[in-house]
Scaffold this motif. Structure first.
Motif, mmCIF file in Angstrom:
data_model
loop_
_atom_site.group_PDB
_atom_site.id
_atom_site.type_symbol
_atom_site.label_atom_id
_atom_site.label_comp_id
_atom_site.label_asym_id
_atom_site.label_seq_id
_atom_site.Cartn_x
_atom_site.Cartn_y
_atom_site.Cartn_z
ATOM 1 N N ARG A 71 37.183 44.798 40.727
ATOM 2 C CA ARG A 71 35.736 44.748 40.530
ATOM 3 C C ARG A 71 35.342 43.653 39.541
ATOM 4 O O ARG A 71 34.579 43.848 38.609
ATOM 5 N N PHE A 72 35.915 42.470 39.746
ATOM 6 C CA PHE A 72 35.572 41.352 38.879
ATOM 7 C C PHE A 72 34.115 40.944 39.101
ATOM 8 O O PHE A 72 33.615 40.972 40.227
ATOM 9 N N PRO A 73 33.407 40.523 38.071
ATOM 10 C CA PRO A 73 32.009 40.083 38.246
ATOM 11 C C PRO A 73 31.937 38.824 39.105
ATOM 12 O O PRO A 73 32.742 37.911 38.966
ATOM 13 N N GLY A 74 30.941 38.807 39.997
ATOM 14 C CA GLY A 74 30.745 37.650 40.864
ATOM 15 C C GLY A 74 31.615 37.639 42.097
ATOM 16 O O GLY A 74 31.547 36.698 42.886
ATOM 17 N N LEU A 75 32.460 38.686 42.283
ATOM 18 C CA LEU A 75 33.340 38.746 43.445
ATOM 19 C C LEU A 75 33.029 39.993 44.259
ATOM 20 O O LEU A 75 32.622 41.021 43.696
ATOM 21 N N PRO A 76 33.192 39.926 45.599
ATOM 22 C CA PRO A 76 32.901 41.092 46.445
ATOM 23 C C PRO A 76 33.822 42.265 46.109
ATOM 24 O O PRO A 76 34.899 42.111 45.528
ATOM 25 N N GLY A 77 33.389 43.430 46.557
ATOM 26 C CA GLY A 77 34.154 44.632 46.289
ATOM 27 C C GLY A 77 35.015 45.089 47.441
ATOM 28 O O GLY A 77 35.542 46.211 47.416
ATOM 29 N N THR A 78 35.174 44.244 48.478
ATOM 30 C CA THR A 78 36.042 44.567 49.609
ATOM 31 C C THR A 78 37.011 43.412 49.842
ATOM 32 O O THR A 78 36.707 42.258 49.498
ATOM 33 N N VAL A 112 44.750 50.761 44.330
ATOM 34 C CA VAL A 112 45.763 49.705 44.308
ATOM 35 C C VAL A 112 46.226 49.495 42.875
ATOM 36 O O VAL A 112 45.411 49.353 41.958
ATOM 37 N N ASP A 113 47.522 49.453 42.662
ATOM 38 C CA ASP A 113 48.068 49.267 41.324
ATOM 39 C C ASP A 113 47.808 47.848 40.847
ATOM 40 O O ASP A 113 48.116 46.878 41.526
ATOM 41 N N ILE A 114 47.197 47.690 39.661
ATOM 42 C CA ILE A 114 46.837 46.374 39.125
ATOM 43 C C ILE A 114 47.632 46.136 37.856
ATOM 44 O O ILE A 114 47.587 46.934 36.925
ATOM 45 N N THR A 115 48.367 45.040 37.815
ATOM 46 C CA THR A 115 49.087 44.645 36.605
ATOM 47 C C THR A 115 48.198 43.734 35.782
ATOM 48 O O THR A 115 47.783 42.679 36.263
ATOM 49 N N PRO A 116 47.894 44.092 34.523
ATOM 50 C CA PRO A 116 46.921 43.302 33.760
ATOM 51 C C PRO A 116 47.319 41.854 33.574
ATOM 52 O O PRO A 116 46.463 40.976 33.524
ATOM 53 N N ASP A 117 48.609 41.562 33.418
ATOM 54 C CA ASP A 117 49.018 40.197 33.112
ATOM 55 C C ASP A 117 49.628 39.476 34.313
ATOM 56 O O ASP A 117 50.343 38.515 34.137
ATOM 57 N N GLN A 118 49.350 39.911 35.493
ATOM 58 C CA GLN A 118 49.953 39.276 36.664
ATOM 59 C C GLN A 118 49.277 37.946 36.970
ATOM 60 O O GLN A 118 48.072 37.780 36.736
ATOM 61 N N GLU A 119 50.031 37.003 37.509
ATOM 62 C CA GLU A 119 49.508 35.679 37.839
ATOM 63 C C GLU A 119 48.978 35.622 39.265
ATOM 64 O O GLU A 119 48.051 34.876 39.555
ATOM 65 N N TRP A 120 49.577 36.387 40.181
ATOM 66 C CA TRP A 120 49.219 36.324 41.593
ATOM 67 C C TRP A 120 48.527 37.623 41.990
ATOM 68 O O TRP A 120 48.990 38.716 41.674
ATOM 69 N N TRP A 121 47.417 37.467 42.720
ATOM 70 C CA TRP A 121 46.576 38.603 43.085
ATOM 71 C C TRP A 121 46.325 38.586 44.596
ATOM 72 O O TRP A 121 46.032 37.547 45.174
ATOM 73 N N SER A 122 46.429 39.761 45.204
ATOM 74 C CA SER A 122 46.053 39.893 46.611
ATOM 75 C C SER A 122 44.558 40.155 46.708
ATOM 76 O O SER A 122 43.892 40.490 45.715
ATOM 77 N N ALA A 123 44.004 40.004 47.930
ATOM 78 C CA ALA A 123 42.573 40.255 48.123
ATOM 79 C C ALA A 123 42.232 41.705 47.810
ATOM 80 O O ALA A 123 41.167 42.000 47.246
ATOM 81 N N GLU A 124 43.142 42.625 48.154
ATOM 82 C CA GLU A 124 42.903 44.040 47.854
ATOM 83 C C GLU A 124 42.862 44.287 46.350
ATOM 84 O O GLU A 124 42.020 45.057 45.851
ATOM 85 N N GLN A 125 43.751 43.654 45.608
ATOM 86 C CA GLN A 125 43.777 43.846 44.164
ATOM 87 C C GLN A 125 42.542 43.253 43.495
ATOM 88 O O GLN A 125 41.983 43.834 42.562
ATOM 89 N N ILE A 126 42.087 42.094 43.988
ATOM 90 C CA ILE A 126 40.877 41.485 43.426
ATOM 91 C C ILE A 126 39.667 42.375 43.685
ATOM 92 O O ILE A 126 38.815 42.576 42.805
ATOM 93 N N ALA A 127 39.579 42.926 44.903
ATOM 94 C CA ALA A 127 38.462 43.817 45.218
ATOM 95 C C ALA A 127 38.515 45.074 44.360
ATOM 96 O O ALA A 127 37.482 45.561 43.876
ATOM 97 N N GLU A 128 39.717 45.633 44.156
ATOM 98 C CA GLU A 128 39.863 46.836 43.354
ATOM 99 C C GLU A 128 39.527 46.582 41.888
ATOM 100 O O GLU A 128 39.011 47.460 41.187
#
Length: 717
Positions: A21-28, A3-19
């Motif tokens: 791999r933020f600490p403390g957050l699930p990977g799916t 999934v394409d991730i924009t470093p400075d984006q304000e809005w994140w989808s669940a797929e982008q958050i999982a991709e």
């Protein structure tokens, strides 16, 4: 697909958050959505946005991410800034990064802001910009180039936000990006082995995982790296929940604080049982740790009443409750746990929120609903839900460790036994005196720090509120509700007497209430003193005296005897299992295997045949004897029954003449006549006796003998 991730984006989808791999957050994506629901992201104002187009879905604002995830996002932005210095942080991220810096960096930012403010002040007072910069640089002991760099950092930034932009950023550590994909099977196995209720150590789980990895051919990191990855990806609360269960998870959050200042004395009480850590010798010679049940006022924490027994039971609870109501009055609310001793039918039957024992329509209403007391149930196995547990801690530390109990104290944990453990046992009378003294001291101790006591004792706190409260007193009729146990019975259908625990109770008025369901209230310690009888709906019917004293003198003795019988049955079951170690299922399986291994020669004939019988007319209905076919079938059946017995036991041939009557009425009277001759001692032939034996088991005879008993000689009808 990545999934394409924009470093400075304000809005994140669940797929982008999982991709990401933020600490403390699930990977799916599914795990992220579950995490968002649990943490209440969707309830934060302006935190979600609907996806445009088909399919829908949600975007989450970056501000709702956990703190560690936002730090990770800031680090990524710092990397991007190093590659694109022309870009600048937005004010929200600048302040978030400022908050994450050390106090030393914040002080440096304040110094820089002070320098820039002085530069502007000199420039406004008439000095040129270059001169102002040089003067302030000399004052701050920095170069002019450094001051110009500070000015560039806040170019176009509002004055109120300058402090956040001036904070020095620590240099980004150049680390090689880890590729964890190759370790995924190993890490999944390791986390599953570590996150278990058996709570193995991480080193133990790692050793087991490495053995499995060598067998499967997996790549695996060193122990410290694996531990760091697990701690970074699995939240602490999740680790606690998986390893310690629900109770461990609840300890991760502060207990709820309840305000008792709105209550008054005796408005609400709570009760619980506590096994005291002292060996007591009972009058019958038994030595054990007794159980105490205590009723406590929730407003003041004062102990109101108490009872002692071998084990928790409804009798001691009822006695302690009765003493409290007798002495102080009827409370409005009661807080109990869901133990059998409190949720018994004597106390709480009819309470909608009671979840103990089988509920029957014939159950009498319990004492508390009859007195209008509202029931509340504490969370099972959760000491924080029962305020009396704090009082029991005083009893465990003060009363149980009384010097007069030396040698009888057993310790509050198996590993905390004193050296003189079991050296003596306190007689029951002495124990009760010391316990009562301890309760009095507990209530009278000054300096209590609860919100309602405020430095006073529990006695003083209770007395002040009790003087201004109005609590109803129990009438003599209401006292019968708790001074006695209760059970449901049915009066004798003819004389109205009551049989209860092998005793018979009766008064004249009970003859008018024969065969009715009633509620029996009795003194559990004296069954011979009589019983009070109530209607199932609660109306008092009257008193019944004990007519035959043949039962136990005490209901408690009956309960103890039943307990011993259950223990014997339990031990016998265990002994039976030792003598029959092979289960029936294993026996059946062994036989099937033996059968399968044994060569069986098939027989020519079939094992099962279908029998063919002649069509017969049933002769079981004695009302249908007008049919000649039915009579013939009946005669044949009677003859078969009489001759079958002779075939089973051969007897010498007889020359007597005997004929069975053809008419059903005559046949029945023939049987009666043979019976009369047998009773009179007259000679009865072998054929007659054999026929009579078979005919007496025939449905015709059974039906006609019932008619004969009911209507006398007129049995042919």
């Amino acid at each position: 697909m990545s999934v394409d991730i924009t470093p400075d984006q304000e809005w994140w989808s669940a797929e982008q958050i999982a991709e990401a791999r933020f600490p403390g957050l699930p990977g799916t994506a599914r795990g992220v959505n579950i995490f968002a629901m649990r943490e209440g992201w969707r309830g934060a104002p302006g935190a979600i946005m609907r996806k445009p187009g088909r399919g829908g879905g949600l975007f989450y604002h970056w501000s709702v991410l956990p703190f560690n995830a936002r730090l990770k996002l800031i680090e990524r932005d710092a990397e991007r800034k190093a590659e694109h210095p022309e870009e600048c942080l937005d004010r929200g991220r600048a302040w978030a990064e400022y908050e994450s810096t050390s106090q030393k960096a914040k002080d440096a930012a304040a110094e820089r802001l002070d320098a820039l403010n002085k530069v502007e002040l000199l420039h406004l007072s008439g000095a040129t910009h270059v001169v102002a910069v040089e003067v302030i640089a000399k004052e701050k002991d920095v170069s002019a180039r450094t001051v110009y760099n500070w000015l560039a950092m806040v170019e176009g930034v509002a004055d109120a936000d300058r402090l956040a932009y001036l904070a020095p950023r620590p240099p980004k550590k150049r680390v090689k990006k880890e590729d964890r994909a190759q370790y995924l099977p190993f890490m999944d196995w390791l986390q599953s082995a570590f996150l278990r209720l058996e709570q193995p150590t991480f080193a133990q789980s790692y050793r087991a995982a490495t053995r499995e990895a060598k067998r499967q051919g997996w790549d695996y990191p060193i122990l410290k790296t694996a531990k760091r990855w697990v701690d970074a990806e699995v939240p602490r609360t999740t680790q606690v929940f998986k390893r310690q269960g629900m109770n461990g998870l609840m300890r991760c959050f502060p207990a709820q604080t309840r305000d008792r200042s709105s209550l008054s004395a005796l408005e609400a009480v709570n009760a619980d049982c506590h096994k005291i850590d002292v060996f007591v010798k009972w009058p019958d010679g038994t030595i054990n740790r007794p159980q105490i049940v205590v009723f406590q006022d929730l407003y003041s924490n004062k102990f109101l009443s108490w009872r002692v027994d071998h084990d928790p039971n409804k009798v001691m609870v009822m006695a302690a409750f009765g003493e409290m109501v007798d002495k102080w009055g009827i409370p409005k609310r009661c807080l109990f746990d869901n133990g059998h001793e409190f949720a018994n039918k004597w106390m709480t039957a009819g309470t909608p929120t009671r979840f103990r024992f089988k509920v029957r329509e014939t159950d009498p209403v319990g004492v508390l609903p009859l007195l209008g007391i509202k029931m509340h149930w504490a969370t099972p196995a959760h000491g924080q839900a029962k305020p009396i547990e704090r009082g029991f801690r005083d009893i465990a530390s003060d009363v149980a460790k009384d010097p007069r109990f030396a040698g009888a104290y057993v310790g509050n944990r198996p590993e905390a036994k004193p050296e003189n453990y079991g050296s003596r046992a306190i007689p029951l009378e002495e124990f009760l005196e010391i316990l009562e003294e301890g309760f009095e001291e507990h209530n009278a101790r000054l300096g209590r720090r609860s919100d309602t006591a405020n430095g006073r004792s529990f006695d003083e706190t209770f007395a002040e509120s009790y003087a201004n409260a109005t609590r109803p007193r129990a009438t003599e009729e209401q006292r019968n509700l708790w001074l006695m146990g209760q059970d449901t019975k049915k009066l004798h259908k003819q004389n109205g007497s009551l049989t209860f625990h092998k005793n018979i109770y009766h008064c004249a008025w009970m003859s008018q209430e024969a065969n009715k369901n009633v509620v029996v209230r009795f003194d559990p310690e004296d069954l011979h003193s009589g019983v009070h009888i109530y209607a199932p709906t609660g109306e008092y019917m009257g008193f019944a005296e004990c007519q035959q004293k043949i039962g136990f003198f005490s209901h408690e003795d009956a309960r103890a005897t039943a307990k011993k019988k259950r223990a014997i049955v339990k031990a016998e079951k265990k002994l039976a299992e030792l003598h029959a170690p092979v289960s029936p299922e294993q026996l059946a399986e062994d036989l099937r295997q033996t059968r399968a291994q044994t060569k069986v020669t098939p027989l020519v004939e079939a094992k099962v045949v279908s029998p063919v019988f002649a069509n017969r007319v049933s002769a079981s209905n004695f009302r249908d004897h007008n049919s000649p076919a039915a009579e013939a079938a009946q005669d044949a059946l009677i003859f078969e029954m009489s001759t079958a017995k002779q075939r089973r036991k051969p007897k010498p041939a007889s020359t007597e003449k005997f004929a069975v009557a053809k008419d059903p009425d005559a046949r029945f009277h023939q049987a009666l006549e043979i019976q009369e001759r047998q009773r009179a001692g007259e000679v009865v032939g072998e054929r007659e006796a054999s026929w009579l034996d078979g005919y007496q088991t025939h449905p015709e005879f059974e039906a006609r003998i019932e008619l004969h008993k009911s209507f006398g000689g007129n049995d042919a009808g």
